[in-house]
Design an enzyme around this catalytic site. Structure first.
Site, short mmCIF file in Angstrom:
data_model
loop_
_atom_site.label_atom_id
_atom_site.label_comp_id
_atom_site.label_asym_id
_atom_site.label_seq_id
_atom_site.Cartn_x
_atom_site.Cartn_y
_atom_site.Cartn_z
N GLU A 91 0.93 -1.29 -0.25
CA GLU A 91 0.04 -0.14 -0.12
C GLU A 91 0.99 1.25 -0.12
O GLU A 91 0.45 2.28 -0.01
CB GLU A 91 -0.84 -0.18 1.20
CG GLU A 91 -0.61 0.52 2.48
CD GLU A 91 -0.76 2.01 2.69
OE1 GLU A 91 -0.43 2.97 1.42
OE2 GLU A 91 -1.22 2.53 3.71
N CYS A 117 -3.75 -3.72 3.64
CA CYS A 117 -2.93 -4.59 4.42
C CYS A 117 -3.25 -6.19 3.70
O CYS A 117 -2.54 -7.17 3.77
CB CYS A 117 -3.16 -4.91 5.68
SG CYS A 117 -2.83 -3.41 6.59
N THR A 172 1.71 3.09 16.12
CA THR A 172 1.34 1.73 15.42
C THR A 172 1.96 1.73 14.02
O THR A 172 1.62 1.07 13.10
CB THR A 172 -0.22 1.40 15.24
OG1 THR A 172 -0.70 2.56 14.44
CG2 THR A 172 -1.04 1.34 16.58
N HIS A 208 -3.84 -10.69 10.94
CA HIS A 208 -3.40 -9.60 10.59
C HIS A 208 -3.26 -8.66 11.95
O HIS A 208 -3.76 -8.69 12.99
CB HIS A 208 -4.07 -8.60 9.72
CG HIS A 208 -3.93 -7.45 9.68
ND1 HIS A 208 -2.48 -6.83 9.20
CD2 HIS A 208 -4.41 -5.98 9.81
CE1 HIS A 208 -2.48 -5.50 9.01
NE2 HIS A 208 -3.59 -5.01 9.50
N LYS A 235 -7.95 -9.11 20.47
CA LYS A 235 -9.40 -8.60 20.23
C LYS A 235 -9.88 -9.72 19.16
O LYS A 235 -11.12 -9.85 19.11
CB LYS A 235 -9.46 -7.15 19.65
CG LYS A 235 -9.36 -6.12 20.79
CD LYS A 235 -9.23 -4.67 20.16
CE LYS A 235 -8.66 -3.57 21.06
NZ LYS A 235 -9.51 -3.48 22.32
N ASN A 273 3.72 -2.25 12.87
CA ASN A 273 2.65 -2.60 11.53
C ASN A 273 3.55 -2.59 10.32
O ASN A 273 3.98 -1.69 9.97
CB ASN A 273 1.36 -1.68 11.56
CG ASN A 273 0.22 -2.19 10.59
OD1 ASN A 273 0.48 -3.24 9.96
ND2 ASN A 273 -0.96 -1.42 10.47
N SER A 311 -7.72 -2.65 5.27
CA SER A 311 -8.71 -1.64 5.20
C SER A 311 -9.47 -1.39 4.11
O SER A 311 -8.88 -1.67 3.07
CB SER A 311 -8.19 -0.48 6.11
OG SER A 311 -8.13 -0.78 7.24
P1 HMG Z 1 -6.12 5.80 21.24
O1 HMG Z 1 -7.47 6.26 20.94
O2 HMG Z 1 -5.06 6.74 21.38
O3 HMG Z 1 -5.99 4.60 22.29
O4 HMG Z 1 -5.77 5.04 19.73
P2 HMG Z 1 -7.14 4.16 23.21
O5 HMG Z 1 -7.35 5.02 24.20
O6 HMG Z 1 -7.98 3.39 22.50
O7 HMG Z 1 -6.00 3.13 24.12
C1 HMG Z 1 -5.48 1.99 23.35
C2 HMG Z 1 -5.79 0.80 24.53
O8 HMG Z 1 -4.75 1.09 25.59
C3 HMG Z 1 -6.79 0.59 25.07
O9 HMG Z 1 -7.28 -0.72 25.55
C4 HMG Z 1 -6.96 1.44 26.51
O10 HMG Z 1 -7.51 0.77 27.64
C5 HMG Z 1 -5.44 1.12 26.63
P3 HMG Z 1 -8.47 -1.68 25.03
O11 HMG Z 1 -9.57 -0.98 25.78
O12 HMG Z 1 -8.68 -1.28 23.63
O13 HMG Z 1 -8.14 -3.08 25.36
N1 HMG Z 1 -4.59 1.87 27.52
C6 HMG Z 1 -3.91 1.67 28.59
N2 HMG Z 1 -3.38 0.35 29.01
C7 HMG Z 1 -2.39 0.45 30.12
N3 HMG Z 1 -1.95 1.74 30.68
C8 HMG Z 1 -2.44 2.78 30.29
C9 HMG Z 1 -3.29 2.85 29.26
N4 HMG Z 1 -4.07 3.92 28.76
C10 HMG Z 1 -4.73 3.42 27.75
N5 HMG Z 1 -1.93 3.96 30.90
C11 HMG Z 1 -5.67 3.23 18.12
C12 HMG Z 1 -5.68 3.28 19.57
C13 HMG Z 1 -5.72 1.82 18.00
C14 HMG Z 1 -7.18 3.82 17.77
C15 HMG Z 1 -4.87 4.19 17.26
O14 HMG Z 1 -3.44 3.71 17.57
C16 HMG Z 1 -4.93 4.04 15.90
O15 HMG Z 1 -5.77 4.69 15.16
N6 HMG Z 1 -4.19 3.04 15.15
C17 HMG Z 1 -4.23 2.99 13.64
C18 HMG Z 1 -5.39 2.31 13.05
C19 HMG Z 1 -5.41 0.57 13.40
O16 HMG Z 1 -4.43 0.27 13.86
N7 HMG Z 1 -6.37 -0.04 13.25
C20 HMG Z 1 -6.42 -1.53 13.74
C21 HMG Z 1 -7.57 -2.13 12.68
S1 HMG Z 1 -7.70 -1.48 11.03
C22 HMG Z 1 -6.13 -2.45 10.37
O17 HMG Z 1 -5.89 -3.26 11.09
C23 HMG Z 1 -5.74 -2.10 9.07
C24 HMG Z 1 -4.45 -1.11 8.99
O18 HMG Z 1 -3.31 -2.10 9.28
C25 HMG Z 1 -4.14 -0.64 7.92
C26 HMG Z 1 -4.35 -1.42 6.20
O19 HMG Z 1 -5.29 -2.39 6.13
O20 HMG Z 1 -3.44 -1.25 5.50
C27 HMG Z 1 -4.52 -0.16 10.12
#
Ligand code: HMG
Length: 430
Positions: free
Chosen positions: A81, A113, A156, A242, A251, A295, A327
């Site tokens: 990508e 991906c 990530t 993935h 998850k 990633n 995605s």
């Molecule tokens: P965010 O909103 O900053 O984080 O972004 P959050 O508030 O959701 O916290 C993340 C986790 O950390 C949560 O755990 C929190 O509880 C925990 P969960 O509830 O989910 O189990 N947390 C803590 N744990 C311990 N100590 C602490 C603490 N604070 C919070 N102090 C987000 C997270 C993944 C949304 C962000 O990083 C993002 O946007 N990433 C990019 C998108 C992504 O990876 N999506 C995944 C699915 S889509 C996919 O896989 C396709 C992709 O690879 C692209 C493609 O296909 O080419 C992305």
């Protein structure tokens, strides 16, 4: 006919960022990245490492580590990508750098991906239907994952390439010809317009899209299978997914377990202990490479596969599931059978020594690299120098001249050696 993965290898950048350092710089609790997302480090590509150099280096490794003649490659596909040109595929640079034969079917695939998994399926079908005529397919997943600095997606990121040879001599893994479920839906969870070097993402929504796609692909696989009970989770010694970040695989496994059990199991319920146990036995053990690379989009599932193959034996690994998600979105759920004796290739596939030899970047060095990537993307450049970036790889990007990408290290030892061997053999015959 048995068809599957004959050989596999990873190649990644020579530098990384420690996520605890990144957390400090962004004013975030480090536990959020290391425990909340499950990530320890992320690989960072310098301006001299791009999707082409990583693809070429991974491909050279896979051919030389498994002693495969480049002349036997009849199909070459790069799934990416983060290609380098809107028109010219990464695959044609790889074709040139490896010295592959002119009648090799060569192209690039894209669906976020999912691009490399799509290519693996095509290669599998090409060989299974008898069109390959003894030739092999070289499939490469190569990507640099980038989000804006300070974005929630920043921890990530990652970069790297996985090269695989698919053939009718599957020394490592055979695909189940029957069980393959698919799912497609137009969603705006993650995308990258042609003008943007970084991805746009609706992070929390993307997690939901990924899980819905897993359910859709798994249900499709079960619907199509003649004996769906053969694919019950209890028969799977490993379930790999993935991996955009390691916690996502937890998850995913939770949702997989629920579909298999036929009931929703929330984290407060008594059965959740079983979900955690299954996750730690079948998935978590194979996330250690992803956790220190980040990633790598198209290659993330296959990096987890490498971790699985380097850390298991044929006695305890008979049947596995593989979930690929891209995605936008497209997904697949498939079943594969590790080949008895695959463990003899452990040394050939294990990237850990190279990962341990990487150099750590400070956050200001990392930010400078990002800034330079963007300034170099606009046109011609001065020739880049490997010593300035503390790089030791043979095949590197040198910058653009007259809008043409230039690379150092086009001569390929393995191809030259094979060419001379073939020449000597044909002279001997005459
Ligand atoms: P965010 O909103 O900053 O984080 O972004 P959050 O508030 O959701 O916290 C993340 C986790 O950390 C949560 O755990 C929190 O509880 C925990 P969960 O509830 O989910 O189990 N947390 C803590 N744990 C311990 N100590 C602490 C603490 N604070 C919070 N102090 C987000 C997270 C993944 C949304 C962000 O990083 C993002 O946007 N990433 C990019 C998108 C992504 O990876 N999506 C995944 C699915 S889509 C996919 O896989 C396709 C992709 O690879 C692209 C493609 O296909 O080419 C992305």
């Amino acid at each position: 006919m048995r068809v599957g993965i004959e050989a596999i290898a990873f190649h990644g950048p020579e530098h990384y960022v420690e996520l605890a350092d990144l957390a400090k710089a962004r004013g975030v609790d480090p536990d959020k990245y290391t425990k909340g997302l499950g990530q320890i480090r992320m690989a960072v590509a310098t301006p001299m490492e791009d999707t082409v150099t990583m693809a070429v280096n991974a491909a050279r490794k896979v051919l030389s580590n498994f002693d495969i003649d480049p002349h036997d490659i009849g199909t070459l596909v790069v799934g990416t990508e983060s290609g380098v040109d809107h028109s010219k595929p990464v695959a044609v640079y790889v074709h040139d750098a490896l010295g592959l034969r002119a009648n090799c079917h060569t192209y690039e695939t894209k669906h976020a991906c999912f691009g490399a998994m799509a290519a693996v399926f095509s290669a599998n079908d090409w060989i299974s239907c008898g069109r390959a005529d003894g030739a092999k397919a070289l499939i490469i997943a190569s990507d640099i994952a980038r989000y804006p600095i300070g974005d929630p997606g920043e921890p990530t990121q990652g970069a790297g390439a996985v090269a695989m040879v698919i053939s009718d001599r599957p020394h490592l893994l055979q695909f189940d010809p029957e069980v393959r479920g698919h799912y497609t839906k137009q969603v705006m969870d993650f995308w990258r317009p042609l003008y943007s070097p970084t991805a746009f993402v609706d992070g929390h929504y993307s997690i939901g899209c990924y899980l819905n796609a897993l359910e859709g692909a798994l249900v499709d696989a079960l619907d199509k299978a003649t004996f769906p009970e053969r694919y019950a989770m209890e028969r799977l010694q490993a379930c790999i997914y993935h991996v955009p970040f390691a916690k996502m695989a937890a998850k995913a496994h939770h949702r997989h377990f629920e579909i298999d059990a036929g009931e929703a199991i929330d984290t407060e319920s008594e059965r959740y202990v079983e979900v955690r146990k299954a996750f730690s036995e079948k998935t978590q053990r194979w996330l250690s490479l992803n956790a220190v690379v980040g990633n790598i989009y198209t290659g993330s599932l296959f990096l987890s596969l490498i971790d699985l193959l380097r850390g298991s034996t044929s006695d305890d690994l008979k049947q596995i599931s593989m979930f690929s998600y891209g995605s936008g979105c497209a997904a697949s759920m498939s079943i594969a059978y590790p080949t008895p004796g695959f463990e003899r290739f452990r040394q050939a596939i294990d990237p850990e020594p190279e990962l341990n030899a990487r150099r750590k970047l400070s956050i200001s060095e990392y930010e400078n690299i990002i800034w330079l990537h963007d300034s170099l993307a606009t046109g011609d450049t001065e020739e880049l120098r490997a010593d300035e970036w503390d790089l030791h790889g043979d095949f590197l990007y040198l910058g653009n001249h007259k809008h043409i990408r230039r690379y150092r290290g086009l001569e390929c030892g393995i191809c030259e050696a094979r060419r001379s061997e073939r020449l000597a053999a044909s002279e001997h015959q005459h």
